[in-house]
Design a protein around this motif. Structure first.
Motif: not given
Length: 365
Positions: A240-265
């Motif tokens: 939420v917030g910031d310019d579009e590039a920062t916002c899009a990058r933040g959402a994408s990295l949050a989604a990646i972390r939500a998957t890959l911070d889990q055990p890879w099982t």
């Protein structure tokens, strides 16, 4: 935001119920919404002409919802699109065109029930889908489940395959950096596994607040002329917030972390991965992948602890030499810097006299 107390998905309209056996088959659905009754709702709300074309071309509606709480606000996103239904239990391919919407509920509590919010977002996404054209026969080629061509690629554990949709070049670059940070290429063969990223940006009408949303998951590597199969398990990211590039990058990295911070099982990051399998492409040995990932996490943690210990030790070491005449002293540091200091007088109980303490603060500690 107005709350809806009624269930989102009602029964079929009485006119449709009266149609009985003569009623056309309901549209096929790939349902990742977590809500009940989606198929009946689509049968009621999609135009008859669209349903007829979908039936003729073997199309299905894919829909997914997600809810994320940020501080005191709840945000719900829904995405919908048309793809070709799979007849063998595998996931369908990602739609070429998607329709999404977001809803914001303000001042929600910690035990917020997002059902109404997700349902409202899904209703809007389906309404947009109902107004959109059905994919052309040419566009449907990328949605076919079998066939396709593959390039003859060499193994390379430094390579990662990323399939993205509606993602800018700068966000893709950040996503690649994140995936390399997890060392995904060393754990899975890029010729067999692809990372699937979806990104969308919204501006709230009420106050022009920018909100970005992303979905991320793992899927089998598709042929070069086919869209990837929808991940069986997706993680959502919101920023939420910031310019579009920062916002899009933040959402994408949050989604990646939500998957890959889990055990890879099979119960974690690779949940349902076998449903994305492609013809002629071996599934990864997930037990071996999980072992590699666990070893990498342990190694990184050990390196971090060692680096912390070294940094802590280095901060506490100050080297100098001292020259004192009675209590008047000069300390000289390794870099040549000099500074004068006055040693305090202390009582020496053993010798029963006063003396100069030239040791306690010799190097300014």
């Amino acid at each position: 935001m107005k709350h809806h107390s009624k269930l989102f998905f009602a029964a079929l309209l009485s006119a449709l119920c009266l149609a009985g056996p003569a009623m056309a088959a309901k549209p096929a659905v790939i349902d990742q919404t977590g809500l009940n009754g989606l198929q009946d709702y689509l049968d009621t709300n999609l135009p008859a002409s669209m349903k007829a074309t979908m039936a003729e071309r073997g199309l299905a509606t894919w829909a997914i919802t997600s809810a994320i709480r940020v501080q005191n606000n709840g945000y719900c996103v829904a995405v919908a699109g048309l793809t070709i239904a799979s007849a063998d239990g595998r996931m369908a391919r990602r739609p070429a065109a998607t329709h999404d919407t977001i809803m914001r509920y303000e001042n929600v509590t910690k035990d917020w029930d997002s059902g109404d919010c997700r349902a409202e977002a899904l209703r809007e996404a389906i309404a947009t889908l109902a107004r959109a054209p059905v994919p052309s026969v040419e566009a449907m080629r990328r949605l076919l489940g079998s066939g396709g061509t593959r390039a003859n690629q060499k193994a390379d554990n430094g390579m990662i395959n990323l399939s993205s949709q509606d993602v800018s070049d700068s966000t893709k670059a950040a996503a690649f950096d994140a995936l390399h940070g997890y060392d995904l290429g060393a754990a899975v063969d890029y010729r067999h596994v692809t990372a699937v990223l979806y990104n969308s940006s919204f501006t709230m009408k009420k106050d022009n607040e920018r909100v970005c949303f992303a979905l991320f998951g793992l899927s089998a590597r598709p042929p070069s002329d086919r869209a990837p199969r929808l991940p069986a398990d997706n993680s959502a990211g919101l920023y939420v917030g910031d310019d579009e590039a920062t916002c899009a990058r933040g959402a994408s990295l949050a989604a990646i972390r939500a998957t890959l911070d889990q055990p890879w099982t099979k119960a974690g990051a690779f949940n349902g991965f076998d449903k994305t399998r492609e013809d002629g492409v071996p599934l990864p040995d997930i037990a071996a992948v999980a072992k590699k990932r666990a070893a990498a996490v342990a190694r990184a943690a050990a390196e971090k602890r060692a680096a912390t210990r070294v940094a802590s030790t280095q901060r506490n070491v100050v080297r100098c030499s001292n020259s004192c005449t009675n209590g008047s002293c000069v300390r000289t540091f390794e870099n040549g810097r000099k500074e004068r200091w006055q040693a305090p007088r202390v009582y020496d109980a053993i010798n029963n006299n006063w003396t100069w303490d030239i040791n306690t603060n010799a190097c300014g500690q």
